[in-house]
Design a protein around this motif. Structure first.
Motif, PDB file in Angstrom:
ATOM      1  N   HIS A 291      36.984  24.331  25.813  1.00  0.00           N
ATOM      2  CA  HIS A 291      36.650  25.591  25.130  1.00  0.00           C
ATOM      3  C   HIS A 291      36.237  26.601  26.193  1.00  0.00           C
ATOM      4  N   TYR A 292      36.792  27.805  26.137  1.00  0.00           N
ATOM      5  CA  TYR A 292      36.463  28.859  27.088  1.00  0.00           C
ATOM      6  C   TYR A 292      36.347  30.200  26.367  1.00  0.00           C
ATOM      7  N   THR A 293      35.565  31.116  26.966  1.00  0.00           N
ATOM      8  CA  THR A 293      35.799  32.529  26.717  1.00  0.00           C
ATOM      9  C   THR A 293      36.677  33.015  27.868  1.00  0.00           C
ATOM     10  N   LEU A 294      37.583  33.928  27.544  1.00  0.00           N
ATOM     11  CA  LEU A 294      38.485  34.483  28.547  1.00  0.00           C
ATOM     12  C   LEU A 294      38.330  36.001  28.539  1.00  0.00           C
ATOM     13  N   ASP A 295      37.647  36.524  29.560  1.00  0.00           N
ATOM     14  CA  ASP A 295      37.540  37.961  29.754  1.00  0.00           C
ATOM     15  C   ASP A 295      38.673  38.379  30.682  1.00  0.00           C
ATOM     16  N   ARG A 296      39.514  39.290  30.195  1.00  0.00           N
ATOM     17  CA  ARG A 296      40.679  39.655  31.004  1.00  0.00           C
ATOM     18  C   ARG A 296      41.011  41.123  30.798  1.00  0.00           C
ATOM     19  N   PRO A 297      41.689  41.727  31.777  1.00  0.00           N
ATOM     20  CA  PRO A 297      42.100  43.124  31.612  1.00  0.00           C
ATOM     21  C   PRO A 297      43.166  43.238  30.531  1.00  0.00           C
ATOM     22  N   PHE A 298      43.041  44.257  29.700  1.00  0.00           N
ATOM     23  CA  PHE A 298      44.021  44.468  28.634  1.00  0.00           C
ATOM     24  C   PHE A 298      45.120  45.374  29.191  1.00  0.00           C
ATOM     25  N   GLU A 299      45.926  44.800  30.087  1.00  0.00           N
ATOM     26  CA  GLU A 299      46.963  45.573  30.767  1.00  0.00           C
ATOM     27  C   GLU A 299      48.260  44.779  30.738  1.00  0.00           C
ATOM     28  N   PHE A 300      49.358  45.442  30.342  1.00  0.00           N
ATOM     29  CA  PHE A 300      50.641  44.751  30.280  1.00  0.00           C
ATOM     30  C   PHE A 300      51.082  44.273  31.661  1.00  0.00           C
ATOM     31  N   GLY A 301      50.772  45.043  32.687  1.00  0.00           N
ATOM     32  CA  GLY A 301      51.192  44.667  34.031  1.00  0.00           C
ATOM     33  C   GLY A 301      50.499  43.430  34.560  1.00  0.00           C
ATOM     34  N   ALA A 302      49.390  43.018  33.909  1.00  0.00           N
ATOM     35  CA  ALA A 302      48.642  41.845  34.376  1.00  0.00           C
ATOM     36  C   ALA A 302      49.035  40.572  33.643  1.00  0.00           C
TER      37      ALA A 302
END
Length: 308
Positions: free
Chosen positions: A281-292
């Motif tokens: 189980h994880y939280t995933l904080d990530r950039p909301f960018e299509f290029g990423a």
């Protein structure tokens, strides 16, 4: 409104439907009687619901009725039948949007299956689920994984079948739905796209060109959160114990309706059993960018494999 009767597969169930369901595969299993029947008919309001909201009624027998203005009224009974009362002139696509959304959620609850608000893909033979509210990027991630060759189990609602001390994530709808900006990034051919609802900038594309996946055991669940612009990421934070169970519970689709059907203690027991079947189980904080997206896919795959 078509009255043609179709024979479909959903979550391993045989579905006989009076409404065409192109989001599902055609049934190719045994000759057993349908597990679920979808029919047109009258859907009167419930006289004595035990739970009632602006859209939903649940009665003491666990039946679920919900109404969508300008689309249809729906009645889900015993995990085996959905009755639809369409509004005049409504398009089949609009009925399917709610039939295979809320309707599927209620159907799962009645059949003892836990529907998560999560997209799911298969990595190394296990299901990796991306959970989050509408607009959190579940379908965009599922589409990006599909373009990299990973099988997609679901883009939005992932049914979890609890089996003793284990579980399986069931294959859901054979389509991905994307908002307009994500659609442009995906590069889908216009002739392969269907608008989900009149006036809604959300579009659906079939996954029938890819082989239909089988149910698989859970591998991990990642709870999606958007990073603020300029923040470094992605960040994977491991969840354990009650924190993992509570985050899992928050992603149960139609949670309040489940508690109305079977009560809070039984609902929590179902959640705890399903959560325990996920080893990671994880939280995933990530950039909301299509290029990423491509880099994010690599990070997800590497993180899941390293934790096993």
């Amino acid at each position: 409104m078509s009255e043609a009767r179709g024979d479909y597969a959903l979550c391993g169930w045989r579905v006989a439907s009076a409404l065409p369901l192109p989001d599902l595969s055609h049934w190719s299993g045994d000759a057993r009687a349908p597990d679920v029947t979808i029919a047109f008919g009258a859907v009167p309001a419930m006289a004595e619901p035990v739970l009632e909201t602006a859209l939903v009624q649940i009665d003491a027998a666990g039946r679920a009725r919900f109404a969508i203005n300008s689309v249809a009224d729906f009645l889900v009974e015993e995990g085996a039948r959905i009755t639809v009362a369409p509004r005049p002139g409504v398009a089949d696509s609009e009925i399917r949007l709610f039939l295979l959304g809320s309707g599927l959620g209620f159907l799962c609850h009645q059949r003892g299956v836990l529907p998560l608000h999560a997209g799911s893909v298969i990595i190394d033979g296990t299901a990796i689920c991306f959970a989050g509210a509408s607009g959190s990027g579940k379908s965009t991630l599922a589409d990006a994984f599909a373009r990299r060759g990973f099988p997609v189990l679901s883009d939005d609602v992932s049914p979890i079948a609890i089996e003793g001390t284990g579980a399986r994530v069931l294959p859901s709808l054979r389509r991905i739905r994307l908002w307009g900006d994500a659609l442009a990034n995906a590069g889908w051919p216009p002739n392969e796209v269907e608008r989900c609802r009149v006036g809604l900038e959300k579009f659906s594309r079939s996954l029938h060109a890819a082989p239909a996946p089988e149910a698989v055991v859970p591998g991990a669940i990642l709870h999606l959160r958007a990073l603020d612009p300029g923040d470094a990421g992605p960040r994977f934070t491991r969840l354990r114990g009650r924190h993992a169970v509570e985050q899992f519970r928050r992603q149960v689709y139609r949670w309040r309706s489940l508690t109305g059907m079977i009560g809070v203690p039984a609902a929590m027991a179902r959640v705890a059993a399903a959560a325990a079947a996920f080893p990671l189980h994880y939280t995933l904080d990530r950039p909301f960018e299509f290029g990423a997206l491509d880099t994010l896919i690599d990070d997800v795959v590497d993180t899941v494999r390293a934790a096993r």
